[in-house]
Design an enzyme around this catalytic site. Sequence first.
Site, mmCIF file in Angstrom:
data_model
loop_
_atom_site.group_PDB
_atom_site.id
_atom_site.type_symbol
_atom_site.label_atom_id
_atom_site.label_comp_id
_atom_site.label_asym_id
_atom_site.label_seq_id
_atom_site.Cartn_x
_atom_site.Cartn_y
_atom_site.Cartn_z
ATOM 1 C CG HIS A 94 -0.863 -4.277 1.757
ATOM 2 N ND1 HIS A 94 0.086 -4.974 2.239
ATOM 3 C CD2 HIS A 94 -2.436 -4.301 1.371
ATOM 4 C CE1 HIS A 94 -0.634 -6.255 0.954
ATOM 5 N NE2 HIS A 94 -1.267 -5.434 0.773
ATOM 6 N NE ARG A 113 -3.729 -1.174 -1.979
ATOM 7 C CZ ARG A 113 -4.288 -2.842 -2.767
ATOM 8 N NH1 ARG A 113 -5.104 -3.559 -3.388
ATOM 9 N NH2 ARG A 113 -3.383 -3.396 -1.225
#
Length: 525
Positions: free
Chosen positions: A330, A365
């Site tokens: 991702h 993240r």
Amino acid sequence: MHADVLIIGSGVAALQLAKKLRQDLNVIVLTKSTVRDGNSYLAQGGIAAAIGENDHPSKHYMDTLEAGRFHNDLDAVMALTSEAPSLIKSLFEDGCMFDMDSRGSMALGREGAHRENRIVHGGGDATGKTVIEFMLSKTSGNIRIIENIHVIDLLVNEEDGSCIGAKGKDAHGKVHRFYSAHVVLASGGCGQIYEYTSNAVTATGDGIALAYRAGAKIADMEFIQFHPTLLYKEGKALGLISEAVRGEGGRLITEDGEPVMEGIHQQEDLAPRHIVSQTIFNLLNEGKSVFLDITAIENFNSRFPTITAICEQSGVDISLGRIPVSPGSHFLMGGILTDLVGRSSIPGLYAIGEAACTGIHGANRLASNSLLEGLFFGKRLAEWINGQPLLTMANPLRSLEQGGEAPVSLPAIGEIKRRMMKNAGIIKTKEGLLKQLAWLKEIQIEKWIKASWDHLSPDEATRACMLIASYLVTVSALKRTESRGGHFREDFPAEKNEWLRKRVIHCLITEKDGKNEQIKAEVAT
């Protein structure tokens, strides 16, 4: 062709930079496909900012560090989270249409690893599209966007080593040279090197590969975030199911209805992405199926129109209340090493957005910090360039060119993706990584790194970039003998204090004697 600022890429970071630059600057934006074909445009979840009544940037700061497993650059995170509210306010006041609640305030959602509702979204689950369309509508006359230019090399001044432009091919194979005193890589990440991914087909690591070939420092490539919930049917990943679904009450269950995340983490379904992804991956390896139970979400179709459309197009009936899911690549936390302005280790070359390693995200993240990072660094780099004297390049100096004979052929894209997923995917081992590295050496990766790409077609250049990104990820993952954030080594399953905030840094080095070109990876604090 000359520009005061040359931007390679057309996502949120690129467009924010272009929008914030002085209007007396001549700006060229190059994109290898179309301006609406990229990860930013596909972004569903939203933008994180501490604007709620009970929220504060310090809370956002701590959540970012926790998700990043404290591998983050503390100053960068503090600057980002402190400025996030004003960035959102500025966009809203300029006319960007975010979703509102019944009180007339911006609606705030919640996603994994956030302790407060702080996710601003637009169009339900079409935040990226909302922001990109707004920015395109604000493009001024000094900005020229050129589509379907595939950049194949950076131009480096042979006298001082500075970047002075880029070389690209158009759809007809014609080579174009673009010269500029400020060359910005905003070309996104490399999610497409994996078999299962949420990424746009354009996210093949191009900017990172080009920067590496030019001699820039690359860092943290082992940290790949795998999103826990991609729509999964008949062995294929068919699209992203935003984390916002779990934020609104969606729960991960097995085919028998057993909760997946119960007892795994205190935040259960909203645990950090690497924990949820690894848990689902292990269940799938055991032959079980995993679903996202959406029965608790009212008005799912209107709240998540993009996801509803993806499911309908893929033949998944959401009225049954279950969406089959699987993890997939991702987001890349690593990339071209930069400072807090966006400057790389090569003078005149900058990187922003997912192509850059700024230290914001650490080892993993935090959800909805990616669009925010693009907005933040696009603005910050624009402010820095705006403060520089206007530099003219009427007669560009001679540039260094890549040389050497390229190997005969490149492996197919499908083979690259399958091997990376199998050998350097969600759960890594020394054995698998060594197998991947042996294959990369077998196809002569070092020759591809150093060779001229002038003869390559856009498809071949894409595959070469994918191979370089794969190489950087593989070597980095071998170097880091611990597990942290998005990097999980089954043979080294725990975090180690001695690895805290240490980076694996790659740089292509040419020895002074001109005889020995070496590819080196070092570990640095």
